[in-house]
Design a protein around this motif. Structure first.
Motif, PDB file in Angstrom:
ATOM      1  N   SER A   1       4.353   0.271  -4.610  1.00  0.00           N
ATOM      2  CA  SER A   1       3.940  -0.334  -3.339  1.00  0.00           C
ATOM      3  C   SER A   1       5.078  -1.125  -2.709  1.00  0.00           C
ATOM      4  CB  SER A   1       2.723  -1.241  -3.555  1.00  0.00           C
ATOM      5  OG  SER A   1       1.570  -0.474  -3.811  1.00  0.00           O
ATOM      6  N   ALA A   2       5.832  -1.842  -3.543  1.00  0.00           N
ATOM      7  CA  ALA A   2       6.963  -2.599  -3.008  1.00  0.00           C
ATOM      8  C   ALA A   2       8.007  -1.668  -2.405  1.00  0.00           C
ATOM      9  CB  ALA A   2       7.584  -3.454  -4.114  1.00  0.00           C
ATOM     10  N   GLY A   3       8.336  -0.588  -3.135  1.00  0.00           N
ATOM     11  CA  GLY A   3       9.308   0.373  -2.614  1.00  0.00           C
ATOM     12  C   GLY A   3       8.835   1.021  -1.332  1.00  0.00           C
ATOM     13  N   ALA A   4       7.537   1.388  -1.276  1.00  0.00           N
ATOM     14  CA  ALA A   4       6.985   2.011  -0.067  1.00  0.00           C
ATOM     15  C   ALA A   4       7.010   1.044   1.111  1.00  0.00           C
ATOM     16  CB  ALA A   4       5.568   2.498  -0.330  1.00  0.00           C
ATOM     17  N   LEU A   5       6.730  -0.237   0.854  1.00  0.00           N
ATOM     18  CA  LEU A   5       6.778  -1.238   1.920  1.00  0.00           C
ATOM     19  C   LEU A   5       8.195  -1.412   2.451  1.00  0.00           C
ATOM     20  CD1 LEU A   5       4.348  -3.999   0.588  1.00  0.00           C
ATOM     21  CD2 LEU A   5       4.053  -2.620   2.661  1.00  0.00           C
ATOM     22  N   VAL A   6       9.175  -1.408   1.557  1.00  0.00           N
ATOM     23  CA  VAL A   6      10.573  -1.558   1.990  1.00  0.00           C
ATOM     24  C   VAL A   6      10.997  -0.351   2.824  1.00  0.00           C
ATOM     25  CG1 VAL A   6      12.961  -1.701   1.198  1.00  0.00           C
ATOM     26  CG2 VAL A   6      11.198  -3.060   0.067  1.00  0.00           C
ATOM     27  N   VAL A   7      10.623   0.861   2.390  1.00  0.00           N
ATOM     28  CA  VAL A   7      10.940   2.058   3.174  1.00  0.00           C
ATOM     29  C   VAL A   7      10.285   1.979   4.551  1.00  0.00           C
ATOM     30  CG1 VAL A   7      10.547   4.544   3.353  1.00  0.00           C
ATOM     31  CG2 VAL A   7      11.346   3.570   1.209  1.00  0.00           C
ATOM     32  N   THR A   8       9.021   1.560   4.571  1.00  0.00           N
ATOM     33  CA  THR A   8       8.305   1.441   5.845  1.00  0.00           C
ATOM     34  C   THR A   8       8.980   0.428   6.761  1.00  0.00           C
ATOM     35  OG1 THR A   8       6.215   2.003   4.758  1.00  0.00           O
ATOM     36  CG2 THR A   8       6.079   0.903   6.897  1.00  0.00           C
ATOM     37  N   ALA A   9       9.350  -0.709   6.207  1.00  0.00           N
ATOM     38  CA  ALA A   9      10.044  -1.716   7.012  1.00  0.00           C
ATOM     39  C   ALA A   9      11.371  -1.174   7.527  1.00  0.00           C
ATOM     40  CB  ALA A   9      10.272  -2.982   6.181  1.00  0.00           C
ATOM     41  N   GLY A  10      12.060  -0.411   6.690  1.00  0.00           N
ATOM     42  CA  GLY A  10      13.324   0.177   7.116  1.00  0.00           C
ATOM     43  C   GLY A  10      13.164   1.159   8.260  1.00  0.00           C
ATOM     44  N   MET A  11      12.079   1.939   8.232  1.00  0.00           N
ATOM     45  CA  MET A  11      11.847   2.883   9.320  1.00  0.00           C
ATOM     46  C   MET A  11      11.489   2.156  10.614  1.00  0.00           C
ATOM     47  SD  MET A  11      12.516   5.919   8.353  1.00  0.00           S
ATOM     48  CE  MET A  11      11.785   6.794   9.739  1.00  0.00           C
ATOM     49  N   VAL A  12      10.653   1.127  10.496  1.00  0.00           N
ATOM     50  CA  VAL A  12      10.257   0.382  11.692  1.00  0.00           C
ATOM     51  C   VAL A  12      11.461  -0.345  12.295  1.00  0.00           C
ATOM     52  CG1 VAL A  12       8.847  -1.522  12.553  1.00  0.00           C
ATOM     53  CG2 VAL A  12       7.862   0.133  10.961  1.00  0.00           C
ATOM     54  N   ALA A  13      12.293  -0.931  11.412  1.00  0.00           N
ATOM     55  CA  ALA A  13      13.464  -1.680  11.883  1.00  0.00           C
ATOM     56  C   ALA A  13      14.689  -0.797  12.064  1.00  0.00           C
ATOM     57  CB  ALA A  13      13.790  -2.800  10.892  1.00  0.00           C
ATOM     58  N   SER A  14      14.544   0.506  11.759  1.00  0.00           N
ATOM     59  CA  SER A  14      15.660   1.450  11.847  1.00  0.00           C
ATOM     60  C   SER A  14      16.850   0.977  11.012  1.00  0.00           C
ATOM     61  CB  SER A  14      16.077   1.654  13.309  1.00  0.00           C
ATOM     62  OG  SER A  14      16.981   2.730  13.428  1.00  0.00           O
ATOM     63  N   SER A  15      16.562   0.582   9.776  1.00  0.00           N
ATOM     64  CA  SER A  15      17.596   0.079   8.870  1.00  0.00           C
ATOM     65  C   SER A  15      17.812   1.062   7.725  1.00  0.00           C
ATOM     66  CB  SER A  15      17.181  -1.289   8.307  1.00  0.00           C
ATOM     67  OG  SER A  15      18.048  -1.679   7.256  1.00  0.00           O
ATOM     68  N   THR A  16      18.989   1.661   7.692  1.00  0.00           N
ATOM     69  CA  THR A  16      19.301   2.611   6.619  1.00  0.00           C
ATOM     70  C   THR A  16      19.327   1.922   5.263  1.00  0.00           C
ATOM     71  OG1 THR A  16      20.581   3.973   8.150  1.00  0.00           O
ATOM     72  CG2 THR A  16      21.018   4.265   5.796  1.00  0.00           C
ATOM     73  N   ARG A  17      19.843   0.703   5.227  1.00  0.00           N
ATOM     74  CA  ARG A  17      19.930  -0.008   3.943  1.00  0.00           C
ATOM     75  C   ARG A  17      18.544  -0.222   3.337  1.00  0.00           C
ATOM     76  NH1 ARG A  17      24.495  -4.764   4.930  1.00  0.00           N
ATOM     77  NH2 ARG A  17      26.278  -3.355   5.282  1.00  0.00           N
ATOM     78  N   LEU A  18      17.593  -0.630   4.151  1.00  0.00           N
ATOM     79  CA  LEU A  18      16.241  -0.842   3.639  1.00  0.00           C
ATOM     80  C   LEU A  18      15.617   0.461   3.172  1.00  0.00           C
ATOM     81  CD1 LEU A  18      14.709  -3.451   6.128  1.00  0.00           C
ATOM     82  CD2 LEU A  18      15.346  -3.805   3.745  1.00  0.00           C
ATOM     83  N   VAL A  19      15.795   1.522   3.949  1.00  0.00           N
ATOM     84  CA  VAL A  19      15.215   2.812   3.560  1.00  0.00           C
ATOM     85  C   VAL A  19      15.785   3.280   2.227  1.00  0.00           C
ATOM     86  CG1 VAL A  19      15.034   5.253   4.176  1.00  0.00           C
ATOM     87  CG2 VAL A  19      14.680   3.511   5.915  1.00  0.00           C
TER      88      VAL A  19
END
Length: 921
Positions: A82-100
């Protein structure tokens, strides 16, 4: 931890993901990357978390061995995922490659850990006496083995800039690894065991053997699908899909046989059983459709767009429905509490089950049909209701069952009484009838919103008679059948000769790249036809000339007319008794098609133009808000107010900007007391401003939520227009990527024909690319000049008025005299830069500030005057622009006051191209 203390909170985690997916679905118009979120909150979040939980549960049941590390290690995997999925989701919303990437690494680590736990758990269990189902754990092992590959492919697709062909191949591989491998294999293995359990019957030996053999077939099929994109040979994808379908059919045969046997002894089943059965059917059909769609596409580049239609059957028909079925059965199981509690929980989860099941599956079927856009929207909203009801029932059941007071009221059940509900035939039929009625009402509502799209166009009876409809008495008994093709804004043939008294049948084919229809003065209509579709129009018995046309806004004026000529009969002028009156004029006036019929063709006959209501001395409505003319600085990171995300470009040069532009129809006020239904990008006209620098890359996702076809053309990019500028039908989307190589203020607009209609109805905006070395200004504004050719109040633009090139209103930023009511502001001595773009579609502009002098003028990519020019004292009084041209001016104001800004084509200024700059000390 006991079963209740483990599975209740773990399932609550799953439900939380589902709630998030439902929330995004309801508010998708206002959520960044909503399409990605709806799919991935469901699959990456809820479904994958459930798989991690329940594959572990069933592995323990099948191997009869506890998992290494017990509940603590399981919780670590669940929370880590869940933590990994949340970070990926945040990365997509914020358009952040590092987070994804960071989130994906966590997901891959959890996948490997899950694989290791399952492998250790299974080792040696096959030698245990009587453990004949242990082999089903292999499904979970094989499924988990595909997961890291799917995660890696997803990261590359989301954050790495690859060619369109490579992106198409990666997309197919990602779907194969995640949906067919990770989800599909897990479900297939679980169905073998869960299906008979949900039916309260025993697993037959034949089903057990079928499950053992099917795994090999399924795995080989998925590998063949993956080999297709790896080798660049699309036929392998179809071959692999057929093999996967064969493996599913091997399991499905026993699902049907066991269901029939259970029905004879236990009744008609439950919501859980029916949902599981339906999910298997949707999965089998979707897999075959997947292979056919890939092979039918013209190339790898087109595959992602072609597969868009399969998102709904895969995600909703298969995945969401298997989750509804399995959790409807498993929630009462994990809650426990004895037979009385089990009966109560099962009944609670089964409430209105057949109605919910019917609504979900029937609404999904309607959504997949080539139905009018509003019908599909209504079906999707109704189809979402069973998913929301399930969430409510599950949360309510868990809350009440956990209540001590509720448990005390649940009486025990006598021995031999079933603890699961069985629908009696009357409940089965009654629930299905309710579900059919609900979906039917949704379809009716969708047709009511856009009746022309459904082929319903009201034509007065007198006109129909005068247009050549005969009674049966005047018929010859013969039928004339003609094939007509719609392409390039023409009907071919555009003239049909029919012997008077013959019945005419038109076989209509839309070979164009956008939606068209055929409306006849008799009242016959084809309804809206998407690109590539065909239909038959029964005109009836023809006794006189009949006029036909395309009712989509502007298409008739572009020449989309059809003449049906009755040979040997009278003309329409003779029938009407009006010498010189043509069939087109008669039908046009009475049907109201030339005066603001717009996208729906439903405007009342002879509706007056809203031009009669123009009063530019009046005040706007109380709730009116001016378009903010302030030009924000170029962003290099983060998300701006209009949803555009910016980050350093992965190639190391410039900034990557991403934005979704959604086309929607919206009624707005364009002058005091005057409203029009505009076709908008993100609900505004002009559309959102894209601001960048030379070398920046823009990735624009165009989503068509309107009722007809639309497109987009960015003048700021130089590339072949064939694919990115193509017209997309309602419900479709495309990604348009361009690199800004040259500075200036560039127009973007809908390029769907007739362009004049689409631009005049609001579909245009600005891309500002700063010249290198541009000095900052104290104030920076952007004005987009455009024209309105008014249809009736609340209607669309009048295409006949557009052809005159004499607009009713000329405006800055979408509203007549907007900045007289809400002036721009500045202070004495401040440097003010005003960008101006003329989007037309027809009128030039001569931008002037009354009382001001420009010391700098930049037009169409170069400075005409800079800091007073070569003399140091030069000035400019106006910026002259033709349609689709732009530039900026700079000036300082010498003293406080109200300075008018106008187009110095004074008639246009008097039509609304005027405003003020309020200058304070």
């Amino acid at each position: 931890m006991n079963r209740r203390s483990l599975y209740v909170p773990a399932n609550a985690l799953v439900l939380a993901w589902f709630v998030g997916a439902a929330a995004v679905a309801l508010g998708h118009r206002f959520v960044p990357v909503a399409g990605w979120l709806m799919v991935h909150l469901l699959l990456l979040g809820g479904v994958s978390t459930a798989i991690l939980l329940w594959s572990q549960h069933f592995a323990e049941t099948l191997t009869r061995r506890p998992a290494p590390g017990g509940a603590r290690v399981l919780w670590a995997r669940l929370l880590g995922w869940s933590a990994g999925a949340l970070v990926v989701t945040a990365g997509m919303v914020a358009s952040s490659t590092r987070l994804v990437v960071a989130g994906a690494v966590v997901l891959a680590a959890v996948a490997v850990a899950h694989l290791v736990v399952l492998a250790l758990q299974r080792r040696g269990s096959g030698r245990m006496l009587g453990n004949r189902l242990e082999h089903l754990v292999r499904y979970y092992l094989a499924a988990t083995a595909f997961l890291p590959l799917g995660v890696a492919l997803g990261v590359v697709l989301a954050r790495v800039d690859v060619s369109p062909e490579v992106a198409g191949r990666l997309y197919v591989a990602h779907v194969a690894a995640t949906l067919l491998g990770w989800v599909g294999l897990t479900v297939a293995g679980t169905i073998v065991l869960l299906w008979p359990t949900a039916l309260r019957t025993r697993l037959s030996p034949a089903a057990e053997t079928g499950g053992r053999h099917a795994l090999v077939v399924l795995a080989v099929g998925i590998l063949l699908v993956l080999a297709g994109p790896a080798l660049g040979w699309r036929p392998l994808v179809l071959v692999g899909s057929v093999v996967v379908a064969a493996g599913l059919a091997r399991i499905g045969w026993h699902v049907v046989e066991q269901g029939r046997a259970a029905a004879r002894t236990h009744g008609s089943g439950s919501f859980a059983a029916w949902s599981l059965a339906a999910s298997c059917g949707w999965f089998l059909a979707s897999v075959l459709a997947f292979g056919v769609t890939v092979i039918a596409a013209p190339g790898w580049t087109a595959v992602p767009d072609r597969l868009t239609w399969l998102v709904a059957p895969f995600a909703v028909g298969f995945v969401a429905q298997v989750m509804l079925g399995s959790m409807s059965y498993l929630v009462p199981v994990v809650l426990g509490g004895g037979p009385g509690a089990a009966r109560w929980s099962n009944a609670a989860m089964d409430r209105a089950g057949m109605a919910r099941w019917t609504v979900l599956n029937l609404a999904l079927g309607v959504f997949l049909l080539p139905a009018p856009s509003w019908v599909r929207v209504a079906a999707s909203m109704v189809g979402l209701v069973p998913l929301l009801v399930f969430l409510v029932l599950a949360l309510r059941t868990i809350a009440l069952q956990r209540s001590e007071r509720t448990r005390r009221t649940l009486a025990p059940i006598a021995p031999g009484v079933a603890t699961t509900p069985n629908w009696r035939p009357v409940r089965l039929v009654g629930g299905a009838a309710v579900g059919v009625a609900v979906v039917a009402l949704a379809v009716v509502a969708g047709v009511a919103v856009d009746p022309a799209a459904a082929g319903l166009v009201a034509v007065p009876a007198t006109l129909a008679q005068g247009a050549g409809v005969a009674s049966a008495a005047g018929a010859t008994g013969e039928t004339t059948t003609v094939q007509v093709t719609m392409q390039d804004m023409r009907f071919t043939p555009s003239r049909i000769e029919v012997p008077a008294g013959d019945r005419l049948v038109i076989e209509l084919v839309n070979a164009d790249d956008q939606v068209h229809d055929l409306v006849l003065a008799t009242g016959a209509s084809s309804g809206r036809l998407p690109s590539g579709e065909s239909t038959t129009v029964d005109v009836g018995v023809v006794t006189a000339d009949v006029a036909g046309w395309c009712s989509v806004a502007g298409h008739r004026l572009m020449g989309m007319t059809l003449d049906v000529v009755a040979t040997g009969g009278t003309t329409l002028a003779d029938e009407a008794g009006q010498a010189g009156e043509t069939s087109a004029e008669a039908s046009g006036d009475h049907a109201g098609m030339d005066h603001g019929s717009g996208a729906t063709g439903t405007t009342a006959p002879d509706a007056p133009s809203a031009a009669a209501d123009i009063d530019l001395m009046a005040e706007p409505d109380a709730g009116w808000q001016p378009h903010d003319a302030t030009l924000a600085p170029v962003a290099t990171s983060g998300t701006d107010e209009q949803g555009m995300t910016s980050e350093p470009d992965p190639d190391g040069t410039g900034t990557l900007h991403r934005i979704t532009l959604t086309v929607a129809e919206r009624e707005v006020e364009v002058a005091p007391g005057v409203t029009q239904t505009l076709w908008t990008y993100n609900g505004q006209a002009p559309g959102p401003v894209l601001h960048g620098a030379v070398g920046d890359t823009f990735e624009v996702t165009l989503v068509n939520d309107a009722s007809i076809g639309h497109s987009i053309d960015f003048h700021a990019g130089a590339l072949a227009p064939d694919e990115p500028m193509r017209t997309i039908d309602p419900g479709e989307s495309l990604v348009y990527t361009f690199r800004a190589e040259r500075s200036g203020v560039w127009m973007y607009h809908c390029s769907t024909m007739p362009m004049s209609m689409h631009i005049a109805n609001g579909m245009a905006g600005a891309v500002v690319i700063d010249p290198p070395g541009l000095e900052p200004a104290d104030r920076e504004y952007l004005l987009v000049q455009s024209e309105y050719y008014l249809g009736p109040q609340g209607g669309e633009a009048d295409p006949a008025r557009i052809a005159t090139q004499n607009p009713d209103l000329v405006v800055f930023n979408g509203y007549a005299n907007a900045y007289r009511y809400a002036p721009l502001t500045a202070r004495v001595g401040e440097r003010v830069r005003i960008w101006v773009l003329d989007v037309g579609p027809n009128r030039p502009s001569s931008f002037h500030v009354v009382g001001g002098q420009f010391d700098t003028v930049f037009a169409e990519g170069d400075y005409l005057l800079r800091d007073g020019g070569s003399t140091g004292t030069g000035g400019s009084q106006a910026l002259a622009l033709q349609p689709a041209q732009g530039g900026f001016v700079e000036l300082t104001f010498p003293e406080a006051g109200r300075y008018s800004l106008v187009s110095h084509l004074m008639s246009d200024a008097e039509k609304g191209a005027a405003g003020y700059v309020a200058v304070t000390p």
